[in-house]
Design a protein around this motif. Structure first.
Motif, PDB file in Angstrom:
ATOM      1  N   PHE A 240     -16.448 -20.659   8.535  1.00  0.00           N
ATOM      2  CA  PHE A 240     -16.851 -21.976   8.032  1.00  0.00           C
ATOM      3  C   PHE A 240     -17.644 -21.860   6.731  1.00  0.00           C
ATOM      4  N   LEU A 241     -18.594 -20.933   6.678  1.00  0.00           N
ATOM      5  CA  LEU A 241     -19.481 -20.812   5.527  1.00  0.00           C
ATOM      6  C   LEU A 241     -18.861 -20.015   4.376  1.00  0.00           C
ATOM      7  N   LEU A 242     -17.972 -19.047   4.711  1.00  0.00           N
ATOM      8  CA  LEU A 242     -17.366 -18.221   3.675  1.00  0.00           C
ATOM      9  C   LEU A 242     -15.850 -18.358   3.704  1.00  0.00           C
ATOM     10  N   ASN A 243     -15.106 -17.291   4.058  1.00  0.00           N
ATOM     11  CA  ASN A 243     -13.641 -17.356   4.096  1.00  0.00           C
ATOM     12  C   ASN A 243     -13.093 -16.259   4.992  1.00  0.00           C
ATOM     13  N   GLU A 244     -11.745 -16.212   5.131  1.00  0.00           N
ATOM     14  CA  GLU A 244     -11.140 -15.250   6.050  1.00  0.00           C
ATOM     15  C   GLU A 244     -11.313 -13.809   5.598  1.00  0.00           C
ATOM     16  N   ASN A 245     -11.460 -13.564   4.300  1.00  0.00           N
ATOM     17  CA  ASN A 245     -11.686 -12.202   3.819  1.00  0.00           C
ATOM     18  C   ASN A 245     -13.067 -11.697   4.232  1.00  0.00           C
ATOM     19  N   ALA A 246     -14.066 -12.576   4.172  1.00  0.00           N
ATOM     20  CA  ALA A 246     -15.403 -12.211   4.641  1.00  0.00           C
ATOM     21  C   ALA A 246     -15.388 -11.951   6.135  1.00  0.00           C
ATOM     22  N   VAL A 247     -14.597 -12.753   6.865  1.00  0.00           N
ATOM     23  CA  VAL A 247     -14.447 -12.556   8.307  1.00  0.00           C
ATOM     24  C   VAL A 247     -13.873 -11.173   8.585  1.00  0.00           C
ATOM     25  N   ILE A 365     -28.872 -20.043  25.735  1.00  0.00           N
ATOM     26  CA  ILE A 365     -29.046 -21.252  24.921  1.00  0.00           C
ATOM     27  C   ILE A 365     -30.003 -20.983  23.762  1.00  0.00           C
ATOM     28  N   PHE A 366     -31.144 -20.385  24.061  1.00  0.00           N
ATOM     29  CA  PHE A 366     -32.116 -20.093  23.002  1.00  0.00           C
ATOM     30  C   PHE A 366     -31.569 -19.081  21.992  1.00  0.00           C
ATOM     31  N   SER A 367     -30.761 -18.126  22.474  1.00  0.00           N
ATOM     32  CA  SER A 367     -30.185 -17.124  21.572  1.00  0.00           C
ATOM     33  C   SER A 367     -29.235 -17.765  20.575  1.00  0.00           C
ATOM     34  N   LEU A 368     -28.428 -18.721  21.056  1.00  0.00           N
ATOM     35  CA  LEU A 368     -27.505 -19.424  20.170  1.00  0.00           C
ATOM     36  C   LEU A 368     -28.257 -20.219  19.107  1.00  0.00           C
ATOM     37  N   ILE A 369     -29.360 -20.824  19.516  1.00  0.00           N
ATOM     38  CA  ILE A 369     -30.176 -21.578  18.559  1.00  0.00           C
ATOM     39  C   ILE A 369     -30.713 -20.655  17.472  1.00  0.00           C
ATOM     40  N   VAL A 370     -31.208 -19.480  17.879  1.00  0.00           N
ATOM     41  CA  VAL A 370     -31.727 -18.499  16.911  1.00  0.00           C
ATOM     42  C   VAL A 370     -30.626 -18.050  15.958  1.00  0.00           C
ATOM     43  N   LEU A 371     -29.424 -17.765  16.508  1.00  0.00           N
ATOM     44  CA  LEU A 371     -28.313 -17.311  15.676  1.00  0.00           C
ATOM     45  C   LEU A 371     -27.893 -18.388  14.685  1.00  0.00           C
ATOM     46  N   GLY A 372     -27.744 -19.621  15.172  1.00  0.00           N
ATOM     47  CA  GLY A 372     -27.299 -20.705  14.301  1.00  0.00           C
ATOM     48  C   GLY A 372     -28.265 -20.973  13.162  1.00  0.00           C
ATOM     49  N   ILE A 373     -29.533 -21.070  13.478  1.00  0.00           N
ATOM     50  CA  ILE A 373     -30.539 -21.338  12.440  1.00  0.00           C
ATOM     51  C   ILE A 373     -30.593 -20.185  11.430  1.00  0.00           C
ATOM     52  N   SER A 374     -30.616 -18.946  11.943  1.00  0.00           N
ATOM     53  CA  SER A 374     -30.687 -17.781  11.058  1.00  0.00           C
ATOM     54  C   SER A 374     -29.477 -17.697  10.137  1.00  0.00           C
ATOM     55  N   ALA A 375     -28.286 -17.964  10.702  1.00  0.00           N
ATOM     56  CA  ALA A 375     -27.057 -17.852   9.908  1.00  0.00           C
ATOM     57  C   ALA A 375     -27.027 -18.871   8.770  1.00  0.00           C
ATOM     58  N   PHE A 376     -27.401 -20.100   9.051  1.00  0.00           N
ATOM     59  CA  PHE A 376     -27.370 -21.124   8.009  1.00  0.00           C
ATOM     60  C   PHE A 376     -28.399 -20.852   6.916  1.00  0.00           C
ATOM     61  N   ILE A 377     -29.443 -20.116   7.260  1.00  0.00           N
ATOM     62  CA  ILE A 377     -30.451 -19.762   6.257  1.00  0.00           C
ATOM     63  C   ILE A 377     -30.047 -18.517   5.473  1.00  0.00           C
ATOM     64  N   LEU A 378     -29.543 -17.493   6.162  1.00  0.00           N
ATOM     65  CA  LEU A 378     -29.342 -16.180   5.552  1.00  0.00           C
ATOM     66  C   LEU A 378     -27.949 -15.948   4.970  1.00  0.00           C
ATOM     67  N   VAL A 379     -26.892 -16.491   5.617  1.00  0.00           N
ATOM     68  CA  VAL A 379     -25.529 -16.196   5.170  1.00  0.00           C
ATOM     69  C   VAL A 379     -25.242 -16.696   3.757  1.00  0.00           C
ATOM     70  N   PRO A 380     -25.597 -17.938   3.393  1.00  0.00           N
ATOM     71  CA  PRO A 380     -25.308 -18.383   2.022  1.00  0.00           C
ATOM     72  C   PRO A 380     -25.935 -17.486   0.951  1.00  0.00           C
ATOM     73  N   LYS A 381     -27.081 -16.884   1.264  1.00  0.00           N
ATOM     74  CA  LYS A 381     -27.781 -16.056   0.276  1.00  0.00           C
ATOM     75  C   LYS A 381     -27.348 -14.594   0.332  1.00  0.00           C
ATOM     76  N   PHE A 382     -27.174 -14.050   1.556  1.00  0.00           N
ATOM     77  CA  PHE A 382     -26.906 -12.614   1.696  1.00  0.00           C
ATOM     78  C   PHE A 382     -25.497 -12.300   2.210  1.00  0.00           C
ATOM     79  N   GLY A 386     -26.392 -11.149   5.763  1.00  0.00           N
ATOM     80  CA  GLY A 386     -27.202 -12.170   6.399  1.00  0.00           C
ATOM     81  C   GLY A 386     -26.762 -12.449   7.820  1.00  0.00           C
ATOM     82  N   MET A 387     -25.436 -12.370   8.070  1.00  0.00           N
ATOM     83  CA  MET A 387     -24.950 -12.570   9.431  1.00  0.00           C
ATOM     84  C   MET A 387     -25.357 -11.403  10.325  1.00  0.00           C
ATOM     85  N   GLY A 388     -25.331 -10.196   9.793  1.00  0.00           N
ATOM     86  CA  GLY A 388     -25.763  -9.037  10.577  1.00  0.00           C
ATOM     87  C   GLY A 388     -27.210  -9.160  11.011  1.00  0.00           C
ATOM     88  N   VAL A 389     -28.070  -9.599  10.104  1.00  0.00           N
ATOM     89  CA  VAL A 389     -29.491  -9.797  10.434  1.00  0.00           C
ATOM     90  C   VAL A 389     -29.650 -10.923  11.452  1.00  0.00           C
TER      91      VAL A 389
END
Length: 414
Positions: A240-247, A365-382, A386-389
């Motif tokens: 969603f945030l990047l593309n199939e090559n990044a996937v 449930i809490f883990s998914l929340i942590v992953l979602g918030i972290s990804a939207f913050i870190l993936v666009p920049k890194f 960012g997804m690994g972190v």
């Protein structure tokens, strides 16, 4: 060391080694098939297939709405063979009806992807067939584990995975993506041989008036869904945030690290019936955790050392030099899954075995929340780093939260 020696002796006495090595073979087959697909399919096809496989992984956790998991736990603690058989018949038939509903929902989910990926509907069709076969495969595995037939468990697991791998290699080589899809859709149906051999296919409807059976099963499957969603959400968010090559790049980086956990999962799965029976024995639980760490802390240290010094060589060896630049993501994910072995795998399985499935649901449930918030913050920049972190933060958090909940349960035993 005496307690560790007894721990290992009991493991072999229960023929746990058959479960361990069959799951090891399954992981090796899965790893080889992933490498084959990376090398044989174009990057765009591999990326699209990976996205559908991630959706499939989410739906597969709902298989039978938890009928196989419910039968495994309640069948394991049932004393009489007649009671075990009644439980199996009930769970199998009711779960199969749920499975058909689930399969329809899965194929309908393809319409969310059709506009962006034109050929994706065909991929969903083959994965739907695999989803139905996966139901039979799950139930035959639970059946043999409940009756402590670990040799038969290993046989069906080995046949499905080894012959499945052979089909994948041959058909993908000659027919590309369509060949791969045909292979994965047929493989789980090989388990039907054991259904007919042991006359497990029994459609005699039996009503068991025990709400706790399906309460546990629904919580088990919902927790499994949330847990697998944690493993699939990273792929879906990258798509969603990047593309199939990044996937594709990220998928390559995570293939080896995510397979490390088979060591812990194999032992915990082999011991699950024994843990369930001794759930209220504080001394047993304490010794089990102690001996688990005596085995897996040294293993984790060795794996980390090898990965740290040879990350680039490992990626080049398994996936070609095209992906060798992803060493940072690879190392972060290695650390993530090693921590997973020491905390999330251990305490998540213990909570499940002792019947505290609701706690696992809360953790997921809490883990998914942590992953979602972290990804939207870190993936666009890194990007994928960012997804690994983000995955590291989510899984480490879930591991410590699982340890906290289990510690509360453990204190009550005293």
């Amino acid at each position: 060391m005496k307690s560790l020696q007894e721990f290992l002796q009991n493991f072999f006495k229960n023929k746990g080694q058959y479960v361990f090595f069959s799951l090891l073979i399954a992981k090796i087959c899965g790893l080889i098939s992933s490498i084959v697909v990376v090398r044989l399919l174009p990057q765009s096809d591999f990326g699209m297939m990976t996205i559908v496989a991630s959706v499939f992984a989410v739906f597969a956790t709902f298989s039978g709405f938890g009928s196989a998991q419910g039968f495994l736990r309640f069948g394991a603690i049932a004393e009489q063979a007649e009671e075990k058989e009644k439980l199996h018949q009930h769970f199998f038939l009711q779960g199969f009806l749920y499975q058909l509903i689930l399969s329809v929902q899965f194929i309908l989910s393809s319409f969310f992807f059709v506009q962006k990926y034109g050929d994706v509907f065909l991929v969903f069709i083959f994965f739907t067939i695999r989803l139905i076969g996966f139901y039979f495969f799950n139930h035959i595995q639970s059946y043999f584990r409940v009756y402590h037939h670990n040799k038969n468990f290993a046989r069906v697991n080995n046949v499905v995975n080894v012959f499945g791998l052979i089909l994948i290699i041959i058909l993908t080589y000659f027919f590309g993506l369509k060949g791969y899809l045909l292979a994965i859709s047929l493989a789980p149906f090989l388990s039907l041989f054991w259904f007919f051999k042991y006359k497990i296919l029994n459609f005699q409807r039996i009503k068991l008036q025990k709400k706790e059976l399906w309460s546990y099963s629904f919580h088990a499957v919902f927790t499994a869904f949330l847990s697998d969603l944690l493993f699939s959400l990273d792929i879906l968010l990258l798509g969603f945030l990047l593309n199939e090559n990044a996937v594709a790049d990220y998928k390559v980086a995570i293939i080896l690290p995510s397979n490390l956990t088979f060591l812990a999962v194999s032992m915990l799965q082999a011991d699950f019936p024994k843990i369930a029976k001794n759930a209220h024995n504080q001394l047993f639980v304490k010794d089990y955790i102690s001996n688990y760490y005596k085995i897996f802390i040294p293993i984790c240290l060795v794996i980390f050392g090898v990965s740290f010094f040879f990350a680039k060589e490992i990626l080049t060896l398994f996936f070609s030099s095209q992906y060798a630049h992803e060493t940072q993501v690879f190392l972060i994910l290695v650390i993530t899954f090693l921590m997973n072995m020491l905390f999330r795998n251990l305490f998540g399985n213990l909570l499940s075995a002792v019947g505290e499935m609701k706690k696992n649901t809360i953790i997921s449930i809490f883990s998914l929340i942590v992953l979602g918030i972290s990804a939207f913050i870190l993936v666009p920049k890194f990007q994928i780093l960012g997804m690994g972190v983000s995955v590291f933060l989510a899984m480490t958090f879930s591991g410590f939260l699982g340890m906290f909940f289990f510690w509360k349960y453990f204190k009550k035993l005293g």
